[in-house]
Design a protein around this motif. Sequence first.
Motif, PDB file in Angstrom:
ATOM      1  N   THR A  52       0.838  -1.208   0.000  1.00 53.23           N
ATOM      2  CA  THR A  52       0.000   0.000   0.000  1.00 53.23           C
ATOM      3  C   THR A  52       0.873   1.258   0.000  1.00 53.23           C
ATOM      4  O   THR A  52       0.584   2.230  -0.701  1.00 53.23           O
ATOM      5  CB  THR A  52      -0.950  -0.023   1.220  1.00 53.23           C
ATOM      6  N   TYR A 109      -6.991   1.274  -6.819  1.00 55.58           N
ATOM      7  CA  TYR A 109      -6.270   0.220  -6.100  1.00 55.58           C
ATOM      8  C   TYR A 109      -7.261  -0.705  -5.409  1.00 55.58           C
ATOM      9  O   TYR A 109      -7.930  -0.307  -4.454  1.00 55.58           O
ATOM     10  CB  TYR A 109      -5.333   0.887  -5.084  1.00 55.58           C
ATOM     11  N   ASP A 111      -7.551  -3.541  -3.099  1.00 52.41           N
ATOM     12  CA  ASP A 111      -6.750  -4.231  -2.094  1.00 52.41           C
ATOM     13  C   ASP A 111      -7.387  -5.581  -1.775  1.00 52.41           C
ATOM     14  O   ASP A 111      -8.599  -5.655  -1.589  1.00 52.41           O
ATOM     15  CB  ASP A 111      -6.735  -3.325  -0.849  1.00 52.41           C
ATOM     16  N   ARG A 227       5.261  -3.726   9.218  1.00 55.67           N
ATOM     17  CA  ARG A 227       4.299  -2.859   9.907  1.00 55.67           C
ATOM     18  C   ARG A 227       4.372  -3.034  11.428  1.00 55.67           C
ATOM     19  O   ARG A 227       4.378  -2.062  12.169  1.00 55.67           O
ATOM     20  CB  ARG A 227       2.880  -3.188   9.427  1.00 55.67           C
TER      21      ARG A 227
HETATM   22 MG   LIG Z   1      -2.110  -2.814   2.123  1.00 56.27          MG
END
Ligand SMILES: [Mg+2]
Length: 272
Positions: A52, A109, A111, A227
């Motif tokens: 992302t 986009y 996802d 993350r």
């Molecule tokens: Mg993502």
Amino acid sequence: MSTSTKGAPAHAGAPTKEPFYKPFGREIEIFEAAYRSKMAVLLKGPTGCGKTRFVSHMAWRLGLPVHTVACHDDLTSSDLVGRYLIKGRETVWLDGPLTSAVRSGGICYLDEVVEARKDTTVILHPLSDDRRVLSVEKTGEELKAPDNFMLVISYNPGYQHILKDLKPSTRQRFISLEFDYPSEEMEAEIVASESSLDSATATKLVRAGRRMRKLIDSGLESPPGTRLLVHAATLMKEGLEAQEACEAAIIRPVTDDIELHKAMIDILKASF
Ligand SMILES: [Mg+2]
Ligand SMILES: Nc1ncnc2c1ncn2[C@@H]1O[C@H](COP(=O)(O)OP(=O)(O)OP(=O)(O)O)[C@@H](O)[C@H]1O
């Protein structure tokens, strides 16, 4: 020779500030070449590894807005394309996010696209091959995508059920980029930059995180992505001790298993 389009004149809604993104290879150049060639792109890779962020960064480079759709198993083609709504005594047409992206241009986009219902692929096929059209059946429109429209989809191959894999006829319409956890050195730079934690501590944290990922051999189902290392580093920067920060930001989010939890604590004790 670099053919980077960095600094392209921005369209309305494009990111104005550069989203920090550290490339692992030639993905920026490949994405830019695909954009110039009006091709759709598929990003695959595990959760939290930069897909992302990469899309936001590319939107900034190309000066394009991003229309993001988080796909889920109830998502139908009408959710993407649009529907008629009753407003008082009138029936009004409301564009879905895909239609409004095709009308106005920019990156659309999708996802976790494999989560979406199968009927959505019928919509995506003519849009992702050289026809570049979106059929809005209910309004009778055939929308030709403008030159600055780009379809980007992502999926996480490991985590979805095999039955939910993309059909070959869908996959083969996309230029594919494979994302993975970055190298140790690169990951430490990302974690330090994202959290503002000092680089020596970020390096220790990244080493510990990478050892935790190896617990996949002991039954860990979803190894912590970058993350989660950024989350832990952010809590440490806030003054929490490494163990407390990592339990809250890494260990509990990835496992409920007591043995795995203990193994991760042992890794932390050895690392800090
Ligand atoms: Mg993502
Ligand atoms: N190459 C990178 N450069 C900069 N930041 C990165 C990079 N890779 C990961 N990150 C950091 O990791 C975080 C998670 O990345 P991102 O949200 O892009 O993951 P993702 O691959 O889209 O995950 P998901 O599949 O769960 O949506 C980002 O917010 C950023 O802090």
